[in-house]
Design a protein around this motif. Structure first.
Motif, short mmCIF file in Angstrom:
data_model
loop_
_atom_site.label_atom_id
_atom_site.label_comp_id
_atom_site.label_asym_id
_atom_site.label_seq_id
_atom_site.Cartn_x
_atom_site.Cartn_y
_atom_site.Cartn_z
N ASP A 88 -0.81 -9.67 -10.02
CA ASP A 88 -1.93 -9.20 -9.22
C ASP A 88 -1.49 -8.14 -8.22
OD1 ASP A 88 -3.60 -10.89 -10.58
OD2 ASP A 88 -3.64 -12.44 -9.01
N GLN A 89 -0.30 -8.28 -7.67
CA GLN A 89 0.20 -7.27 -6.73
C GLN A 89 0.44 -5.94 -7.43
OE1 GLN A 89 0.65 -7.51 -3.33
NE2 GLN A 89 -0.48 -9.42 -3.62
N GLY A 90 0.86 -6.00 -8.67
CA GLY A 90 1.11 -4.77 -9.41
C GLY A 90 -0.16 -4.05 -9.79
N THR A 91 -1.27 -4.77 -9.92
CA THR A 91 -2.52 -4.15 -10.32
C THR A 91 -3.34 -3.66 -9.14
OG1 THR A 91 -3.62 -6.30 -10.38
CG2 THR A 91 -2.66 -5.51 -12.43
N LYS A 92 -2.96 -4.02 -7.93
CA LYS A 92 -3.70 -3.54 -6.77
C LYS A 92 -3.46 -2.04 -6.60
CE LYS A 92 -3.93 -7.50 -3.71
NZ LYS A 92 -3.53 -8.03 -2.43
N GLU A 93 -4.51 -1.35 -6.18
CA GLU A 93 -4.38 0.08 -5.97
C GLU A 93 -4.74 0.40 -4.52
OE1 GLU A 93 -6.30 2.48 -8.85
OE2 GLU A 93 -5.60 1.29 -10.52
N GLU A 94 -4.03 -0.24 -3.61
CA GLU A 94 -4.26 0.02 -2.19
C GLU A 94 -3.41 1.19 -1.74
OE1 GLU A 94 -5.38 -4.00 0.07
OE2 GLU A 94 -3.33 -3.91 -0.64
N ASP A 95 -3.67 1.64 -0.59
CA ASP A 95 -2.91 2.75 -0.03
C ASP A 95 -1.52 2.25 0.36
OD1 ASP A 95 -3.33 5.00 2.81
OD2 ASP A 95 -2.23 5.20 0.94
N LYS A 96 -0.52 2.68 -0.37
CA LYS A 96 0.85 2.19 -0.16
C LYS A 96 1.41 2.70 1.17
CE LYS A 96 1.21 0.02 -4.03
NZ LYS A 96 1.32 -1.39 -4.12
N GLU A 97 0.95 3.86 1.62
CA GLU A 97 1.48 4.40 2.87
C GLU A 97 1.06 3.53 4.07
OE1 GLU A 97 3.83 6.74 5.10
OE2 GLU A 97 3.58 6.87 2.93
N LYS A 98 -0.16 3.05 4.07
CA LYS A 98 -0.61 2.16 5.16
C LYS A 98 0.17 0.86 5.14
CE LYS A 98 -5.38 3.73 5.66
NZ LYS A 98 -6.79 3.35 5.55
N GLU A 99 0.42 0.34 3.95
CA GLU A 99 1.18 -0.90 3.84
C GLU A 99 2.62 -0.68 4.32
OE1 GLU A 99 2.61 -4.04 0.40
OE2 GLU A 99 1.02 -2.60 -0.03
N ARG A 100 3.19 0.45 3.98
CA ARG A 100 4.56 0.75 4.41
C ARG A 100 4.64 0.86 5.93
NH1 ARG A 100 8.08 5.74 2.11
NH2 ARG A 100 9.84 4.38 1.73
N ARG A 101 3.66 1.52 6.53
CA ARG A 101 3.63 1.64 7.99
C ARG A 101 3.49 0.28 8.65
NH1 ARG A 101 -0.35 6.85 8.79
NH2 ARG A 101 1.09 8.39 7.92
N ALA A 102 2.65 -0.56 8.09
CA ALA A 102 2.46 -1.89 8.64
C ALA A 102 3.73 -2.71 8.57
CB ALA A 102 1.32 -2.61 7.92
N VAL A 103 4.46 -2.59 7.46
CA VAL A 103 5.72 -3.32 7.32
C VAL A 103 6.75 -2.80 8.31
CG1 VAL A 103 7.65 -3.74 5.76
CG2 VAL A 103 5.33 -3.99 4.93
N LEU A 104 6.84 -1.49 8.45
CA LEU A 104 7.80 -0.92 9.40
C LEU A 104 7.45 -1.31 10.84
CD1 LEU A 104 8.39 2.62 7.90
CD2 LEU A 104 9.99 0.71 7.96
N ARG A 105 6.16 -1.32 11.15
CA ARG A 105 5.73 -1.71 12.49
C ARG A 105 6.08 -3.18 12.76
NH1 ARG A 105 0.46 -0.85 12.07
NH2 ARG A 105 0.76 1.38 12.29
N ALA A 106 5.85 -4.03 11.79
CA ALA A 106 6.17 -5.45 11.94
C ALA A 106 7.68 -5.64 12.07
CB ALA A 106 5.63 -6.24 10.76
N ALA A 107 8.46 -4.91 11.28
CA ALA A 107 9.92 -5.02 11.38
C ALA A 107 10.40 -4.55 12.75
CB ALA A 107 10.57 -4.21 10.27
N GLY A 108 9.80 -3.51 13.27
CA GLY A 108 10.16 -3.03 14.61
C GLY A 108 9.84 -4.06 15.69
#
Length: 79
Positions: A29-49
């Protein structure tokens, strides 16, 4: 014949099989999602920070607590 190993092994196989099924389904299901990967990447980086900042603050707080505890108890830490 003992029935406990049969029941426990059967239960273990059911639990592991169910877990593997849902793990494969989730990854598919994660592979078939077509969400904006850039927003997800920013969210992950923000959480890691945030996690890194909280860790550093906790580390500094623990160091200060240790320093004041050593000073209060009069321990001699000269090298």
């Amino acid at each position: 014949m003992e029935w406990i190993p049969i029941v426990l092994v059967t239960f273990k196989l059911l639990v592991l099989g169910t877990g593997m099924f849902f793990a494969v389904k989730w990854h598919y299901d994660q592979g078939t999602k077509e969400e904006d990967k850039e927003k997800e990447r920013r969210a992950v980086l923000r959480a890691a920070g945030k996690v890194a900042a909280i860790f550093l603050l906790a580390l500094v707080a623990l160091g200060l607590f240790t320093y004041f505890l050593v000073q209060k108890t009069g321990l001699n830490l000269n090298l």
